[in-house]
Each structure stands twice: as structure tokens, then as C-alpha cells.
Design an enzyme around this catalytic site. Sequence first.
Site, PDB file in Angstrom:
ATOM      1  CG  ASP A 284      -2.177   0.882   0.931  1.00 55.20           C
ATOM      2  OD1 ASP A 284      -2.125   1.702  -0.008  1.00 55.20           O
ATOM      3  OD2 ASP A 284      -3.180   0.770   1.658  1.00 55.20           O
TER       4      ASP A 284
HETATM    5  C1  NOJ Z   1      -4.002   3.959   0.073  1.00 55.02           C
HETATM    6  C2  NOJ Z   1      -5.180   3.048   0.242  1.00 55.02           C
HETATM    7  O1  NOJ Z   1      -5.098   2.396   1.491  1.00 55.02           O
HETATM    8  C3  NOJ Z   1      -5.321   2.018  -0.855  1.00 55.02           C
HETATM    9  O2  NOJ Z   1      -6.549   1.367  -0.687  1.00 55.02           O
HETATM   10  C4  NOJ Z   1      -5.222   2.652  -2.203  1.00 55.02           C
HETATM   11  O3  NOJ Z   1      -5.412   1.703  -3.207  1.00 55.02           O
HETATM   12  C5  NOJ Z   1      -3.861   3.329  -2.309  1.00 55.02           C
HETATM   13  N1  NOJ Z   1      -3.759   4.370  -1.300  1.00 55.02           N
HETATM   14  C6  NOJ Z   1      -3.609   3.923  -3.691  1.00 55.02           C
HETATM   15  O4  NOJ Z   1      -4.356   5.041  -3.895  1.00 55.02           O
END
Ligand code: NOJ
Length: 755
Positions: A284
Amino acid sequence: MKKPILFLVSTLILVLCNNCSQHKSEMDKFVDNLLKQMTVEEKIGQLNLLPIGFDVTGPRLSENVEQKIKDGLVGGVFNTFTPNAVRKLQEIAVNQTRLKIPLIFGYDVIHGHKTIFPVPLGMSATWDTLLIERCATAAADEASADGLHWTFSPMVDIVRDPRWGRVSESAGEDAFLGSEIAKAFVRGYEQGDLSKQNTIMSCVKHFALYGASEAGRDYNTVDMSRIRMYNEYLPPYKAAVEIGVSSVMTSFNEIDGIPASGNKWLLTELLRNNWNFGGFVVTDYSAIMEMENHGSGDKAKVSEMSINAGVDMDMVSEYFVDELLSLIKEGKVKEQTIDVACRRILEAKYKLGLFADPYRGLSDKRAETQILNKEKLALSKEAAVKSITLLKNDNNILPLDASKKIAFIGDLVKDQRNLTGNWSGAGDYKDAVSLWMALEKQFGENKFFYSKGCNIIDDVELSAELNKYGTQITIDTKSPQQLINEAVQTAMKADVIVAVLGESFGMSGEAASRSNIELPSNQQALLKALKTTGKPVVLVLMNGRPLALQWEHNNIDAILETWFAGTMAGEAIADILFGKANPSGKITMSFPRNTGQIPVYYNYKHTGRPFSQNEKYTSKYLDVSNEPLYHFGHGLSYTQFSYSDIQLSDTVMKENGNITASVTLTNTGKTAGEEIVQLYIRDIVGSITRPVKELKGFKKIMLQPGESQKVEFIITQDLLKFYNSDLEYVAEQGEFHIFIGGSSTTDNKSRFILK
Ligand code: NOJ
């Protein structure tokens, strides 16, 4: 006759060929050959995923990223789309880098790309996996036309704490339903064949257990027994892997004290060795960097942990690019580990067909004809209608009679901004149809009364915080009392009041936890004032999480949960309010009576002292019942359904045998309607304690008034299995109770023995 057979055979060959060994070995040869030509730096570059931000006019390129792409230091980018923007960046990769390796373009296409469907929690309330699959396919069609190859969806985290804002991105609290929905999303996005230009790769997230963050506070610590993990939280991720999801995203939380992005047990032992996952793992957002904050070590240490744990792609941190080369030189990371990770990313690009056509799918013409077209909008409306859930309807106050005088009250009546919810991808809220727009379209102007009644919230500090990320709250120049007075005056002219209340889109979603999940106090004050008019009140809710609605339940005649229903929200809500459509949604997350009851979920375990009314020393609260306000699986219809007793094909299940359980469902009301028939099973005695019941099947049945249908479920031994204390997946002999009905509270029960 010959032609169709020929066609069938050739289609079969084509389908088989996609997975056949010859095809695979061609990919292997291609990737082997490419890897041989790559320097270690170039291989590490493939492991780097960078974001490219937006400005108000759309996606913009960052000079820095362009240079990094030219230097072969980037494998993929996210947060940019449109045929032009993608073409421009891809040209750099394929024309100006040494090996001309195309970039992969990712984006959070969560509930639609530009045509927005209901937020995932709303989608899950449809219990309609085919519909969800169709929505994912439609989203992939739009996204791929806009140059995207990869979505960070589905989120399949099991959620039991509605304080956590991200419950709106989930499919709710149940592992069985969550697994079915996870598969539907993956099937829809990928269609089993990524070489088709209208598909995109999916990414199951957040692996793992992100939905269990303590106190519902985002990014918080998770701590959980393996038994709970295996039985209650892991199944949806596993289901996505089994159906062939192409990528997995790590979660921000720790598991057994080790952050997911550096957790070798999770990413290698479980995911690769036990589940045989063959795609690639991406972290993430900046999760490797965040391991320093967790206290796992310095920059070099967390990079080493992460790559050795099984991460293939680093989202945002750029720690791999900065650290891996020296870690290899120091002998802390093997070059072979980099080769494996790089291979997985190159394979994904190969499967997408990017080496054959780096501009796959993107086309101005496709974007023009596929995005927000008639079919997509119709699908968005269908999904919205089916997600809307009728929580309460005393005296059949709904559907409304349009010949009556009706007052629509609330800031959300005319609102477009919030309808698309959080994580609404590239969706533009200005494309959304507000409830008021739909009412005017259907009934003409000035047919109904309107008054604003209140702001979404009055709290100045909170609105300033929310508005930082896009204006969603405007505070009226009139005082709260003035707004209420005007609303009451308007309401007095009407026969029925419809209050449209809830949250702004930013009050749920990422980094949007709430410690109190009631309606904001100013909205409660408005409702109380409307109640004093003595007129019937219908509450239409727009929000991204279960709310605590005890007062509303006790005092309001009807409550309609519409979630954030997407681009066609207004039309869908209007159709339901006036009976053009019959509500059929059922909630997939329990609605607590108050915040202190959280977590409250249907498949709990009995304690040694189950609640008993007349005994003091039993498991209970002094000030609130143990039961949620609205149970998992609850949702009303404008018609009524009756269930016959359960018929079992046998009361004994032999080893490896099946039992068929059936009921006859009858529509006993006056309206055609759909019912979600739910099967629950309880294992009475187990080597570890077992939940009071667990969902093990569901079917959605449409019936005309007076019509009956037999509904059958085949109960296999697999449905009786669970992970025991040695984490073996077993079915244990003994007595099982089964329940079939319209919600998790059904007492329509039968029993059988597994011998
Ligand atoms: C953080 C989020 O937790 C995740 O779900 C998302 O896909 C990513 N950012 C990318 O934007």
C-alpha cells in the site's frame, strides 16, 4: 450445423490457449530473454510504482517522474489516466528507455471509473454477485478506454467496526458473502483473459486484516488469533486468489507484531506456499517507509525486510530504488530475489498484452463511446435500485402517493456532490442525478415542497477539515434555528415529510473514522422538530457506514438506507420512494443501537453465560440490549414473503455425502418483489467453540404477487468445515442446525447429523 460446431471448437481452442503451456512457455521465453538483457538497476526499476498527481484541470506529469522513467527507474505509475496523458508517458517508456519496457498504469477504480456505482458496502447489500460482476466489467471497460491497466480493487477486508470509515469500501462483516463478492469483482475486471483490451488487472486488498484496526481508527494496530484469522478474516482474500486475482496489495497494519509489508509468514508462507498465489504483491501507499514508524528498523532494514518477505512492488516509498542495490552488495538480499519479483511484474505486463501493444485499450473513440454511455448509466441505476435497503416501514408509509402533498427536507435533497461517495475514481459528481433533479424530471417543477432544514454538519472545525479535500460542506448564512423553523413551516403544509439526511462523502472512507456514528446533532435536532409536527416522517439516509439510529428507529415512521448510490442515485431513490421499484437490499453489516455496542455482528460466539433476562451474572450491558438495531441480512420490501418449513433430503449426512435443504418461498403481498433467501448453519459442538450461526448460502428470488417457488440449497461437507486449533480445515461429526429465512434472525430451523 457444421458452422456453430466449428465456431465452438475454435473458441474452445482460443480459451484454452490463453492458459496452455505453449502460451506460458512463450511468455517464459520472452521474460527470460528480457531479464537476461536487464541490469540489476533496471530490474529494481520495475519494482517501483510512482504516483502522478492531479491539478484542477486534470492529470499532470511531473518532470521528476519523466526523468525517472527515462532512466529506467519506474515500472508503473498510478493516478493518471485519459488516452492523452497515458500515451504521453507510455511514449517515454517505449521510445526513450534502453529496453523499451512499457509502464503499467494503475488507479483506484473502486466502484466505477466515470460511471459511478454505489459505494461497495451498498453494492454488497444487493447480494447480487452477477450484478457486481457486470459493474466491475463496465468499470474495466471505461477504465481501459481511458488508458488504465490495473485497479486497486476489490477491497475484501472483513469489517465489524462501523467507526472505521473504510467500511464503505467493503462488502461487510461476513466471510462467506465477502468471498462470493470478492470473486465477482475479480471475474468482472479480468474476465479470465487480460489480453482483451477492455479488461483490467484487479488487486485484492488490503492483505491482511486491515478491517480489524483497533477502535476503528484508521491505520491502527491489529492483533488477532490465528483461529479467528483463518476462520473469519482470511477467506475473502483466499477466494480472490483462487479465482485468479492478478495482484495483492499489502495492508498498513501489523500482524503478530510485524507490519504486513515486511511479514514473511503472510506474504510467502501463507500467500505463496499455501495458497499458490502466482501474481505479484504491491505494497500500500508508502507502506515500506511507514515500517520505520512502526519501529521495524531504518530505511535499509525495512527495505530488506520487505523484499525478503515477498513484496514485489514498492508503492510510493522508492525505498527499493534507493536501497536494494547496496543490500545486494552487502549480501543481505539475493539478486535472485530481485529477479523473481521483476519476473512477476514483467509477466503481468505480458499477460496484459503490453509488450505487443503498449497502448492497449486506450482510444479516444472508445473513451467517447464507452464512458458514461446509456448502458453504463442504466447499469448504475439498476445497481443503485438494488442496493437501497428499507430498514423500517411502519403502516406501509412507503411507497409514497404522489397525489399527496409532500415536503422534502434536508441539505442532501438537492445535493450532487456527495452522491458519488468516497473513492469515486475519476467520476465527476456533476454527472450525478440528485434526488431533486429526478423528482423534477418525473413530476415537473414545483410539484413538491422543499426546505433545506439544516447543514450536513454545523461543526465549523470539522467542516473545515472535511473541506480541505474538496468542498463537501457549506454552512448556511442562516442560523441553525432559522433553518429548522423554515423547514417546520414547510412541513406543516404537507401530508408527509421526507427528510433526506446522513453524512457528507468525506465522513466515511480512508482516514475518516468517527468515534460517534449517530447522525450529526444538528440533523437530529431537525428530525426532532419535524416529529413535533405530528406528520408522518420518512427518513432517507445517504451515508457510507452503518449509523446508530436508535432514536430514529423509535420515532420515525420509515427509514430508507440509500448509501452513496452513485451517478444515478436520484433516479433510483425516486423510483423506490414512489413505488416504481420495490426495495430488495439487505444490510451486510449490523447496525448497532449505539456506538458503545461496537463491535456487534451476527456470527458471534456464545459465552459461558449467555444473556438471560432474569439472571444478573450473564453477558450483557446494563444500559442497552446485546442485539443490534438492524441485524445482518435485514431489509424490507413493499411486499411480504412467507417461508415454508425446511425440508431436508435426509437428517443424516454420511461422510462425503450431501444433503439438500429446501423451502417454498411465497410472495404473499400485492407487489412483485425480490427476496434474498439466506441459509445459515450452526455447528452445535466443536473441538473449538463455533459461532451461533454462519451464512453458508444465499439466493435472490423474484416473485410475482401470489407466486411461490421452491428454493434449494445443497449442503456439502465443505460448508461444514472450519480451521481447528491445529489450523486443519475439517468437518467434525455431530449435530448441525440449519436456518433458512430472510435475515440472520430467522428461526425457521431444522437439524441433521454428520456421521
Ligand atoms: C491507500 C489506500 O489504502 C489504498 O486502498 C489505495 O489503493 C492506495 N492508497 C492507492 O491510492
